[in-house]
Design a protein around this motif. Sequence first.
Motif, PDB file in Angstrom:
ATOM      1  N   SER A 199     -39.100 -20.201   7.004  1.00 44.00           N
ATOM      2  CA  SER A 199     -38.455 -20.303   8.315  1.00 44.00           C
ATOM      3  C   SER A 199     -36.939 -20.319   8.146  1.00 44.00           C
ATOM      4  O   SER A 199     -36.416 -20.483   7.035  1.00 44.00           O
ATOM      5  CB  SER A 199     -38.904 -21.588   9.010  1.00 44.00           C
ATOM      6  N   GLY A 234     -34.881 -22.643   9.056  1.00 45.75           N
ATOM      7  CA  GLY A 234     -34.480 -23.950   8.553  1.00 45.75           C
ATOM      8  C   GLY A 234     -34.726 -24.087   7.062  1.00 45.75           C
ATOM      9  O   GLY A 234     -33.904 -24.649   6.329  1.00 45.75           O
ATOM     10  N   GLU A 235     -35.867 -23.548   6.601  1.00 46.77           N
ATOM     11  CA  GLU A 235     -36.174 -23.606   5.168  1.00 46.77           C
ATOM     12  C   GLU A 235     -35.199 -22.748   4.368  1.00 46.77           C
ATOM     13  O   GLU A 235     -34.741 -23.158   3.284  1.00 46.77           O
ATOM     14  CB  GLU A 235     -37.611 -23.152   4.936  1.00 46.77           C
ATOM     15  N   ARG A 268     -32.035 -24.629   3.946  1.00 45.37           N
ATOM     16  CA  ARG A 268     -32.175 -25.693   2.952  1.00 45.37           C
ATOM     17  C   ARG A 268     -32.140 -25.129   1.532  1.00 45.37           C
ATOM     18  O   ARG A 268     -31.594 -25.766   0.609  1.00 45.37           O
ATOM     19  CB  ARG A 268     -33.451 -26.480   3.204  1.00 45.37           C
ATOM     20  N   THR A 328     -25.378 -24.880  10.748  1.00 42.77           N
ATOM     21  CA  THR A 328     -26.515 -25.102  11.649  1.00 42.77           C
ATOM     22  C   THR A 328     -26.527 -24.104  12.807  1.00 42.77           C
ATOM     23  O   THR A 328     -27.336 -24.226  13.729  1.00 42.77           O
ATOM     24  CB  THR A 328     -26.487 -26.535  12.227  1.00 42.77           C
ATOM     25  N   LEU A 355     -29.908 -22.423  13.677  1.00 46.08           N
ATOM     26  CA  LEU A 355     -31.077 -23.298  13.585  1.00 46.08           C
ATOM     27  C   LEU A 355     -31.447 -23.889  14.948  1.00 46.08           C
ATOM     28  O   LEU A 355     -30.569 -24.134  15.790  1.00 46.08           O
ATOM     29  CB  LEU A 355     -30.810 -24.434  12.592  1.00 46.08           C
ATOM     30  N   GLU A 395     -34.704 -29.061  15.827  1.00 44.89           N
ATOM     31  CA  GLU A 395     -35.434 -29.800  14.792  1.00 44.89           C
ATOM     32  C   GLU A 395     -34.834 -29.537  13.412  1.00 44.89           C
ATOM     33  O   GLU A 395     -34.567 -30.480  12.640  1.00 44.89           O
ATOM     34  CB  GLU A 395     -36.911 -29.412  14.798  1.00 44.89           C
ATOM     35  N   ASN A 396     -34.593 -28.264  13.093  1.00 48.50           N
ATOM     36  CA  ASN A 396     -34.047 -27.936  11.777  1.00 48.50           C
ATOM     37  C   ASN A 396     -32.588 -28.339  11.655  1.00 48.50           C
ATOM     38  O   ASN A 396     -32.131 -28.685  10.561  1.00 48.50           O
ATOM     39  CB  ASN A 396     -34.224 -26.437  11.495  1.00 48.50           C
TER      40      ASN A 396
END
Length: 237
Positions: free
Chosen positions: A142, A144-145, A148, A168, A171, A174-175
């Motif tokens: 995703s 967000g992943e 990260r 961000t 994103l 949530e992420n």
Amino acid sequence: MESKNKILELKNVSKIYGNLKALNKINLSVNAGDWLSIMGPSGSGKTTMINIIGCMDTPSEGKVILDGIDISKEDAGNLTRIRRDKIGLIFQQFHLISYLTAVENIMVAQYYHSMPDEKEAMEALEKVGLKDRARHLPAQLSGGEQQRVCIARALINSPEILLGDEPTGNLDEENEGIVVDIFRRLHEEGVTIIIVTHDPEVGDVAQRKIILEHGRVIQDIDQSATFGQPLKIHADK
């Protein structure tokens, strides 16, 4: 004692393009372990400042002292080396290599710095909660992943400063919260963090907020009194 803790200093820094002053006599001092957000409207000089701090550009005037080195006097080759050794970069666009797995993307950053070490790369992924996604390609992760993974990649060579340009921006809420929580943890571990953001909630969670307008610092806000509070958009959850 304070000067020993200083990791970054901009002294009367200007960046001039023809008749345009993208930065106009900027003065800024950052101590090791600080967490800054840099904010301001489009065209205020945020990206120009981040490019200069990140050794991707040089000022037209003034000095930039990074960890005791005047980087404003360095040539392109030395700037590349300094950036590799001292800066961890996170961008709004993830810039992951599509045909490499998450752990391999991190190992590429190790390769350009020293030597790939899969064990260390896996530990970096574990630090951002993605050890179980190590063998996945970017397209299998995703947004967000992927971000990260970018954070793990930026941290793998133990940089002096973690530098984020709208980290961000792509994103969902949530992420965004997950990434901000990672920044909190890194700050607690002593990492120096400087983040450019348009998002007022992300800007507000930093220890200190710098507001730019027309290439000048118009506000330098100490947010220590509210530092550590959750993102406003997550406060009710």
